[in-house]
Write an enzyme that holds these catalytic residues in place. Sequence first.
Site, PDB file in Angstrom:
ATOM      1  N   SER A 116       0.762  -1.159   0.034  1.00 38.03           N
ATOM      2  CA  SER A 116      -0.019  -0.068  -0.047  1.00 38.03           C
ATOM      3  C   SER A 116       0.854   1.291   0.071  1.00 38.03           C
ATOM      4  O   SER A 116       1.758   1.448  -0.859  1.00 38.03           O
ATOM      5  CB  SER A 116      -0.784  -0.021   1.053  1.00 38.03           C
ATOM      6  OG  SER A 116      -1.915   1.018   1.195  1.00 38.03           O
ATOM      7  N   ASP A 170      -9.972  -4.102  -4.944  1.00 35.77           N
ATOM      8  CA  ASP A 170      -9.357  -3.150  -3.834  1.00 35.77           C
ATOM      9  C   ASP A 170     -10.158  -1.816  -3.898  1.00 35.77           C
ATOM     10  O   ASP A 170      -9.983  -1.065  -4.633  1.00 35.77           O
ATOM     11  CB  ASP A 170      -7.858  -2.933  -4.304  1.00 35.77           C
ATOM     12  CG  ASP A 170      -7.189  -2.386  -3.052  1.00 35.77           C
ATOM     13  OD1 ASP A 170      -7.585  -1.626  -2.255  1.00 35.77           O
ATOM     14  OD2 ASP A 170      -5.636  -2.572  -3.335  1.00 35.77           O
ATOM     15  N   HIS A 201      -7.989  -5.025  -0.298  1.00 36.57           N
ATOM     16  CA  HIS A 201      -6.713  -4.456  -0.054  1.00 36.57           C
ATOM     17  C   HIS A 201      -6.004  -5.361   0.805  1.00 36.57           C
ATOM     18  O   HIS A 201      -6.146  -5.015   2.207  1.00 36.57           O
ATOM     19  CB  HIS A 201      -7.220  -3.005   0.750  1.00 36.57           C
ATOM     20  CG  HIS A 201      -5.842  -2.055   0.517  1.00 36.57           C
ATOM     21  ND1 HIS A 201      -4.987  -1.876  -0.613  1.00 36.57           N
ATOM     22  CD2 HIS A 201      -5.278  -1.386   1.721  1.00 36.57           C
ATOM     23  CE1 HIS A 201      -4.101  -1.045  -0.174  1.00 36.57           C
ATOM     24  NE2 HIS A 201      -4.001  -0.908   1.303  1.00 36.57           N
TER      25      HIS A 201
END
Length: 222
Positions: A116, A170, A201
């Site tokens: 991320s 996501d 995610h």
Amino acid sequence: MPLPTVEHETHASPTWSVIWLHGLGADGNDFVPIVPELVDPSWPGVRFVFPNAPVRPVTINNGVPMRAWYDIKGIALADKQDAEGIRASIAEVDALIAQENARGVPTSHIVLAGFSQGGAMTLSAGLRHREALAGLLVLSAYLPLHDTIDAERHVANHDTPLFWGHGTADPVVPLALGQQSRERLESLGYRIDWHTYPMAHQVSLPEIHDIKAWLTARFTTA
């Protein structure tokens, strides 16, 4: 001083390092549990380094201080980017690489990884680094400061192996943003080992298996 880290060594006197950057609001402990799933008996000694990002206020979370590599100022991740914070964290990553160099691991034996926001920093720091890294491992991320990457990237990491995994569902870093970032880098000549997974995610077991195979190739082809 380099950032505080959580570390795991697979053997004494490791000759390789994986510097793994966590996501927004997490810390260096976040990815420690997957190390046993990744390590293969054929690997040389590897030091996994999981740094803790600085604590800073994050605008999108009502200014609450948390561990973050840079501020997130709006829902659209690519808008109103915290260039100052990103560049400060690039310097922090460079210091972590230098720390591994001082411990006897050359840059050519260092993989830079991140999830991320940590994956965004892996791209930001890795593509600008002035010595060739062993690989860049990018998970559920995007390319920040995409408008300056052409001028600021360094030729040393133009051909560095780059694994990129992304979830098709996501909701945090939309697949489309990851794809746009990948296409931006491909337009500059980067070759990307792109993988998508039916997940949100997160990191999935199939992705971990693919990461293990990719890391094994890095450690055995040098």
